[in-house]
Scaffold this motif. Sequence first.
Motif, PDB file in Angstrom:
ATOM      1  N   GLN A 219    -129.228  27.190  40.588  1.00 46.17           N
ATOM      2  CA  GLN A 219    -128.743  26.042  39.546  1.00 46.17           C
ATOM      3  C   GLN A 219    -127.363  26.287  39.010  1.00 46.17           C
ATOM      4  O   GLN A 219    -126.565  25.373  38.703  1.00 46.17           O
ATOM      5  CB  GLN A 219    -130.055  25.886  38.601  1.00 46.17           C
ATOM      6  CG  GLN A 219    -131.323  25.502  39.036  1.00 46.17           C
ATOM      7  CD  GLN A 219    -131.206  23.911  39.304  1.00 46.17           C
ATOM      8  OE1 GLN A 219    -131.383  23.275  38.296  1.00 46.17           O
ATOM      9  NE2 GLN A 219    -131.205  23.665  40.457  1.00 46.17           N
TER      10      GLN A 219
ATOM     11  N   CYS B  82    -136.987  31.088  34.430  1.00 42.95           N
ATOM     12  CA  CYS B  82    -137.073  30.768  36.182  1.00 42.95           C
ATOM     13  C   CYS B  82    -136.481  32.131  36.562  1.00 42.95           C
ATOM     14  O   CYS B  82    -135.892  33.066  36.085  1.00 42.95           O
ATOM     15  CB  CYS B  82    -136.150  29.860  36.306  1.00 42.95           C
ATOM     16  SG  CYS B  82    -134.399  29.923  35.715  1.00 42.95           S
TER      17      CYS B  82
ATOM     18  N   TYR C 198    -133.317  31.349  41.284  1.00 45.69           N
ATOM     19  CA  TYR C 198    -133.322  30.019  40.703  1.00 45.69           C
ATOM     20  C   TYR C 198    -131.999  29.658  40.147  1.00 45.69           C
ATOM     21  O   TYR C 198    -131.354  28.606  40.139  1.00 45.69           O
ATOM     22  CB  TYR C 198    -134.432  29.589  40.144  1.00 45.69           C
ATOM     23  CG  TYR C 198    -134.723  28.068  40.171  1.00 45.69           C
ATOM     24  CD1 TYR C 198    -135.188  27.098  41.041  1.00 45.69           C
ATOM     25  CD2 TYR C 198    -134.417  27.730  38.796  1.00 45.69           C
ATOM     26  CE1 TYR C 198    -135.411  25.912  40.653  1.00 45.69           C
ATOM     27  CE2 TYR C 198    -134.605  26.214  38.470  1.00 45.69           C
ATOM     28  CZ  TYR C 198    -134.928  25.372  39.517  1.00 45.69           C
ATOM     29  OH  TYR C 198    -134.973  24.056  39.125  1.00 45.69           O
ATOM     30  N   ALA C 199    -132.069  30.463  38.964  1.00 48.20           N
ATOM     31  CA  ALA C 199    -130.988  30.409  37.979  1.00 48.20           C
ATOM     32  C   ALA C 199    -129.689  30.438  38.588  1.00 48.20           C
ATOM     33  O   ALA C 199    -128.670  29.530  38.297  1.00 48.20           O
ATOM     34  CB  ALA C 199    -131.012  31.268  36.816  1.00 48.20           C
TER      35      ALA C 199
ATOM     36  N   MET D 263    -139.343  24.499  37.645  1.00 50.38           N
ATOM     37  CA  MET D 263    -138.404  24.618  38.937  1.00 50.38           C
ATOM     38  C   MET D 263    -138.495  23.232  39.807  1.00 50.38           C
ATOM     39  O   MET D 263    -137.266  22.885  40.257  1.00 50.38           O
ATOM     40  CB  MET D 263    -138.809  25.639  39.663  1.00 50.38           C
ATOM     41  CG  MET D 263    -138.713  27.029  39.019  1.00 50.38           C
ATOM     42  SD  MET D 263    -139.510  28.522  39.776  1.00 50.38           S
ATOM     43  CE  MET D 263    -138.838  28.698  41.335  1.00 50.38           C
TER      44      MET D 263
ATOM     45  N   VAL E 133    -136.962  25.811  46.972  1.00 50.66           N
ATOM     46  CA  VAL E 133    -138.231  25.652  46.050  1.00 50.66           C
ATOM     47  C   VAL E 133    -139.222  25.407  47.001  1.00 50.66           C
ATOM     48  O   VAL E 133    -140.176  26.120  46.890  1.00 50.66           O
ATOM     49  CB  VAL E 133    -138.144  24.802  44.866  1.00 50.66           C
ATOM     50  CG1 VAL E 133    -139.443  24.705  44.240  1.00 50.66           C
ATOM     51  CG2 VAL E 133    -137.069  25.320  44.025  1.00 50.66           C
TER      52      VAL E 133
ATOM     53  N   ASP F  17    -131.076  28.220  31.882  1.00 49.32           N
ATOM     54  CA  ASP F  17    -131.164  29.092  32.687  1.00 49.32           C
ATOM     55  C   ASP F  17    -130.842  30.463  32.540  1.00 49.32           C
ATOM     56  O   ASP F  17    -131.579  31.435  32.832  1.00 49.32           O
ATOM     57  CB  ASP F  17    -130.360  29.095  33.873  1.00 49.32           C
ATOM     58  CG  ASP F  17    -130.591  28.059  34.973  1.00 49.32           C
ATOM     59  OD1 ASP F  17    -131.599  27.144  34.642  1.00 49.32           O
ATOM     60  OD2 ASP F  17    -129.751  27.494  35.769  1.00 49.32           O
TER      61      ASP F  17
ATOM     62  N   THR G 290    -144.022  29.141  41.976  1.00 52.14           N
ATOM     63  CA  THR G 290    -142.992  28.256  41.653  1.00 52.14           C
ATOM     64  C   THR G 290    -143.707  27.515  40.459  1.00 52.14           C
ATOM     65  O   THR G 290    -144.858  27.346  40.222  1.00 52.14           O
ATOM     66  CB  THR G 290    -142.568  27.168  42.772  1.00 52.14           C
ATOM     67  OG1 THR G 290    -143.879  26.533  43.301  1.00 52.14           O
ATOM     68  CG2 THR G 290    -141.962  27.789  44.037  1.00 52.14           C
ATOM     69  N   THR G 291    -142.757  27.093  39.526  1.00 49.28           N
ATOM     70  CA  THR G 291    -143.154  26.230  38.309  1.00 49.28           C
ATOM     71  C   THR G 291    -142.821  25.081  38.242  1.00 49.28           C
ATOM     72  O   THR G 291    -141.961  24.554  38.945  1.00 49.28           O
ATOM     73  CB  THR G 291    -142.753  27.079  37.238  1.00 49.28           C
ATOM     74  OG1 THR G 291    -141.258  26.854  37.097  1.00 49.28           O
ATOM     75  CG2 THR G 291    -143.022  28.666  37.168  1.00 49.28           C
TER      76      THR G 291
END
Length: 140
Positions: free
Chosen positions: A114, A106, A110-111, A53, A39, A100, A49-50
């Motif tokens: 994770q 996301c 990223y999902a 995240m 990230v 996710d 990016t959020t």
Amino acid sequence: MAMTASSNLDNSRTGEAFTTVKKCLVLFGVIGVVVLGTVAATAFAGQQTTPFMWIRAVIFPALAPLFLRMTARAEAGSYEAFGRLRTISTVMPIAVIGVDLIPGICPPWYAALQGLSALAVLPVAFLTRSGALKAAFPKR
């Protein structure tokens, strides 16, 4: 008054189960650090990016030492720590993967990362219900 586990806690099968639990939780932490680094690298490269995240990427590696401490307490005979570990290891993978899968929350990469970290916790759910650990922590 806190109750402690049975004498089966000294069993070699119980020790092996706890060793595997600890390895899974270390893997969870390592993957969490990889997610956080990814990230950060993504943000540094100018990609979007959020806050979601970032928050989860920071929380997961921070949880690993707490889970390991809980495991150490369970290994020492704490029913409460064992119960928490058992519950968290069952609920967490389902919750992480479920969140996710919400569309747009996301990016897929990223999902996937994770999800890997959550899957590292899944064996803990099975081990805490295995014969060796169930024998060490019989129902009160």
